[in-house]
Scaffold this motif. Structure first.
Motif, PDB file in Angstrom:
ATOM      1  N   ILE A 177       0.755 -14.467   0.288  1.00 48.37           N
ATOM      2  CA  ILE A 177       1.251 -15.095  -0.940  1.00 48.37           C
ATOM      3  C   ILE A 177       0.409 -14.673  -2.143  1.00 48.37           C
ATOM      4  O   ILE A 177       0.937 -14.366  -3.221  1.00 48.37           O
ATOM      5  N   SER A 178      -0.896 -14.606  -1.953  1.00 39.68           N
ATOM      6  CA  SER A 178      -1.774 -14.197  -3.043  1.00 39.68           C
ATOM      7  C   SER A 178      -1.506 -12.753  -3.456  1.00 39.68           C
ATOM      8  O   SER A 178      -1.408 -12.434  -4.650  1.00 39.68           O
ATOM      9  N   LEU A 179      -1.345 -11.873  -2.465  1.00 39.88           N
ATOM     10  CA  LEU A 179      -1.079 -10.469  -2.764  1.00 39.88           C
ATOM     11  C   LEU A 179       0.287 -10.300  -3.415  1.00 39.88           C
ATOM     12  O   LEU A 179       0.444  -9.519  -4.367  1.00 39.88           O
ATOM     13  N   LYS A 180       1.286 -11.039  -2.922  1.00 40.49           N
ATOM     14  CA  LYS A 180       2.616 -10.945  -3.514  1.00 40.49           C
ATOM     15  C   LYS A 180       2.584 -11.354  -4.986  1.00 40.49           C
ATOM     16  O   LYS A 180       3.173 -10.684  -5.845  1.00 40.49           O
ATOM     17  N   LYS A 181       1.900 -12.455  -5.298  1.00 42.30           N
ATOM     18  CA  LYS A 181       1.798 -12.905  -6.691  1.00 42.30           C
ATOM     19  C   LYS A 181       1.161 -11.841  -7.561  1.00 42.30           C
ATOM     20  O   LYS A 181       1.613 -11.573  -8.690  1.00 42.30           O
ATOM     21  N   ASP A 182       0.095 -11.227  -7.047  1.00 42.71           N
ATOM     22  CA  ASP A 182      -0.613 -10.203  -7.814  1.00 42.71           C
ATOM     23  C   ASP A 182       0.286  -8.984  -8.048  1.00 42.71           C
ATOM     24  O   ASP A 182       0.351  -8.429  -9.151  1.00 42.71           O
ATOM     25  N   LEU A 183       0.985  -8.571  -7.001  1.00 41.84           N
ATOM     26  CA  LEU A 183       1.872  -7.415  -7.125  1.00 41.84           C
ATOM     27  C   LEU A 183       2.998  -7.674  -8.120  1.00 41.84           C
ATOM     28  O   LEU A 183       3.286  -6.845  -9.000  1.00 41.84           O
ATOM     29  N   VAL A 184       3.650  -8.826  -7.974  1.00 43.45           N
ATOM     30  CA  VAL A 184       4.777  -9.160  -8.851  1.00 43.45           C
ATOM     31  C   VAL A 184       4.323  -9.278 -10.303  1.00 43.45           C
ATOM     32  O   VAL A 184       5.030  -8.880 -11.227  1.00 43.45           O
ATOM     33  N   ALA A 185       3.121  -9.841 -10.514  1.00 40.54           N
ATOM     34  CA  ALA A 185       2.591  -9.955 -11.878  1.00 40.54           C
ATOM     35  C   ALA A 185       2.440  -8.581 -12.523  1.00 40.54           C
ATOM     36  O   ALA A 185       2.504  -8.448 -13.753  1.00 40.54           O
ATOM     37  N   ASN A 186       2.229  -7.570 -11.697  1.00 42.23           N
ATOM     38  CA  ASN A 186       2.089  -6.202 -12.203  1.00 42.23           C
ATOM     39  C   ASN A 186       3.359  -5.374 -12.021  1.00 42.23           C
ATOM     40  O   ASN A 186       3.347  -4.154 -12.204  1.00 42.23           O
ATOM     41  N   ASN A 187       4.451  -6.045 -11.632  1.00 49.91           N
ATOM     42  CA  ASN A 187       5.762  -5.402 -11.470  1.00 49.91           C
ATOM     43  C   ASN A 187       5.749  -4.258 -10.450  1.00 49.91           C
ATOM     44  O   ASN A 187       6.465  -3.269 -10.600  1.00 49.91           O
ATOM     45  N   VAL A 188       4.907  -4.402  -9.416  1.00 50.50           N
ATOM     46  CA  VAL A 188       4.842  -3.382  -8.365  1.00 50.50           C
ATOM     47  C   VAL A 188       4.940  -4.062  -7.000  1.00 50.50           C
ATOM     48  O   VAL A 188       4.881  -5.282  -6.901  1.00 50.50           O
TER      49      VAL A 188
END
Length: 611
Positions: A177-188
């Protein structure tokens, strides 16, 4: 053997061997053949057990019950607990065991998850056995909802069970969940987490034959052979009768590191920076697409797809087309349009958003059943002057209006006349005869133009020369044309109309087939011929109007020259020049060819057109 019986009892046939009667083993004589009951006749069960895998991982089946079977893990004792965690061996070097799945047995927890996962496809929280398996996609997708409903829960027992479940999930899903949030925040996104950005019933964006389209996400899975992600989505199409869903599959090949979400071949619409504008544009196209149910006559320019068995062939089409999914299914059944789940006849905006960008129909110029892109189909710019430009010799001008009036009446089905045999003799057949280049073909073309209906032009070459092929093609064409209210032109029809003889049996058969099929044609048919004197007498009773064209006189030629030479800035030739060129005995097609050649030469020499 049972006493007093010649047949073996079931217990005596357990060593049954199939067809050839193998010899018994053990203490029995090698020469004694075991007898078996007929196949499938013993009302009992014969069990087999999976053996241990060999070095290659292959398994087989054995009659022997394994001796090392463990006791079942789930029993009355395990049924007491709110949760059952099933763990498997882990080989990532960080821990010995990893969570494989969770079985929810707590009723209060099931009720809680019912609120969290309400409407989530594929999950029924009221099941007696509710199970979630790694990677726990429903809980990852609804994590924010889980936290919100958890904070709102008031019942003490439910809160206790929820907290127990939360501690397990938080430890298991924290990194994802933490990695997904970080990725989505960067649109990747990374390859491993592609599944996490797709939620069931998401609107997603993809491309269909180069045209942007929206679909309803269905499923994401990895192809075990290519290791590529397969993203399935549903879109709405039309099968000629109903609107319904069809499935398309997009491929995302493996990639290293991160990649922009919007660079994927398919991605959720919500991740697009211009999602509002895209939605508005696709809904507008969906409304236009919805209006193209039934059949429609359009001008088309762009790529189109022909279906050829298991292959697709691309065409570059510049033609008038008829959009008609129903006719496509009838006359191209090997690749018919099909739907899964039918939807209502009137679409909502959400449904218009995911309509297909493609339509199915027929290219009149290419004479092919094709799939077209709706974006490349436009309204036809009709040439209202086409009929007026048609030049007939002096004394025949009134025939133009007669032909047009008859064609319009037939098109509007004003003639309710029927033959003695129902369905026979309902068409209108017009014969146009005369030398080449005097306007026979132009007559049919201009009638269709002024009536604003399709013109289907064909020749003997389109129908073939063998009797069987001609009959098959004619039946198909004469069935299509009345459906569209089109005008049919059979150019240079001499081969089908020539008088029958006692020697040429093959030609006689062609003529007979043509006559028989014409009797049941219900549309408008123009037949052109250069040899009217050779036409079979049987056609005379089937032709409603016969127009014999003569060679153009000087006045008619002058009129044609004038039409071709008129420009927005005024006539290109003086009256004297027109008289001069009109004196040359040319037909209409030759005049057009002369002017086209002169125009090409003038462009090369960069000078005015000279004749």
């Amino acid at each position: 053997m049972a006493p007093g019986s010649d047949t073996a009892s079931p217990s005596e046939t357990l060593k049954a061997n199939g067809a050839n009667g193998a010899t018994a083993s053990g203490n029995e004589s090698k020469d004694e053949t075991v007898k078996y009951a007929p196949i499938g006749s013993i009302c009992d069960i014969h069990s087999m057990y999976e053996s241990k895998p060999d070095e290659s991982g292959n398994r087989s089946w054995t009659k022997e019950l394994p001796s090392d079977l463990p006791d079942p893990a789930e029993d009355d004792e395990s049924a007491q607990y709110a949760l059952i965690l099933r763990k498997s061996r882990c080989y990532d070097g960080r821990k010995n065991l990893e969570l494989h799945s969770v079985v929810i047995q707590s009723q209060p927890l099931k009720n809680f998850l019912g609120k969290v996962l309400d409407g989530y496809p594929g999950v029924t929280t009221t099941l007696e056995r509710l199970e979630f398996t790694k990677p726990f996609a429903p809980l990852v997708h609804r994590w924010e909802t889980f936290l919100r409903v958890r904070s709102e829960e008031q019942d003490s027992v439910t809160k206790e069970h929820v907290e127990l479940f939360y501690r397990i999930l938080e430890g298991e899903l924290r990194d994802v969940i933490s990695l997904k949030k970080d990725l989505v925040a960067n649109n990747v996104v990374t390859y491993d987490l592609v599944w996490s950005i797709f939620e069931p019933d998401d609107f997603m964006i993809g491309s269909m034959e180069g045209h942007q389209t929206a679909l309803l996400f269905s499923e994401a899975y990895v192809d075990c052979r290519t290791k590529a992600w397969k993203i399935e989505g549903k879109f709405i199409t039309f099968d000629g009768d109903d609107f319904g869903f069809e499935t398309d599959v997009f491929t995302i090949p493996p990639f290293f590191g991160t990649t922009p979400i919007t660079s994927l071949s398919a991605f959720p619409l919500r991740y697009h920076a211009g999602q509002a504008a895209i939605r508005e544009a696709l809904v507008a196209r969906g409304k236009r697409w919805e209006e193209h149910r039934g059949y429609h006559f359009k001008q088309y320019e762009g790529p189109a797809t022909r279906f050829l068995e298991d292959d697709e062939v691309k065409y570059n089409v510049k033609s008038r087309i008829i959009i008609d999914a129903d006719a496509f299914n009838i006359f191209h059944p090997t690749e018919s349009v099909s739907i899964d789940d039918k939807v209502d006849d009137t679409l909502t905006d959400d449904q218009r958003l995911i309509t297909s960008p493609m339509v199915y129909g027929y290219s009149l110029k290419d004479k092919e059943w094709l799939r077209f892109a709706l974006d490349n189909a436009h309204d036809i710019e009709w040439d209202s002057r086409a009929f007026d430009s048609l030049v007939l010799p002096e004394g025949q001008g009134n025939l133009k209006q007669l032909i047009l009036a008859i064609a319009k009446a037939q098109s509007q089905q004003l003639d309710n006349f029927d033959d003695v045999v129902q369905g026979k003799g309902r068409g209108i057949i017009l014969q146009l005869s005369g030398p080449p280049g005097v306007g026979k073909t132009l007559t049919a073309e201009s009638v269709a133009e002024v009536m604003k209906v399709p013109l289907y032009a064909m020749s003997a070459g389109d129908l073939g020369t063998s009797a069987g092929r001609v009959e098959q093609n004619l039946k198909k064409i004469l069935r299509m044309i009345p459906k569209w209210g089109a005008v049919l032109l059979l150019d240079e029809a001499d081969v089908f109309m020539e008088a029958r003889t006692s020697t040429d049996l093959e030609r006689n058969e062609l003529v007979s087939i043509f006559l028989r099929i014409l009797d049941y044609y219900e549309g408008i048919l123009f037949l052109t011929t250069n040899r009217a004197e050779n036409i079979d007498a049987a056609f005379e009773s089937r032709i409603h109007v016969s127009l014999a064209y003569r060679n153009l006189d000087a006045s008619s030629r002058r009129h044609i020259w004038s039409q071709f030479l008129d420009t927005p800035s005024g006539p290109a030739f003086s009256s004297e020049q027109l008289d001069k060129v009109a004196a040359v005995e040319l037909n209409g097609r030759q005049i057009k060819n002369v002017l086209k050649t002169a125009n090409l030469l003038a462009q090369v020499e960069r000078g005015p057109t000279q004749v």
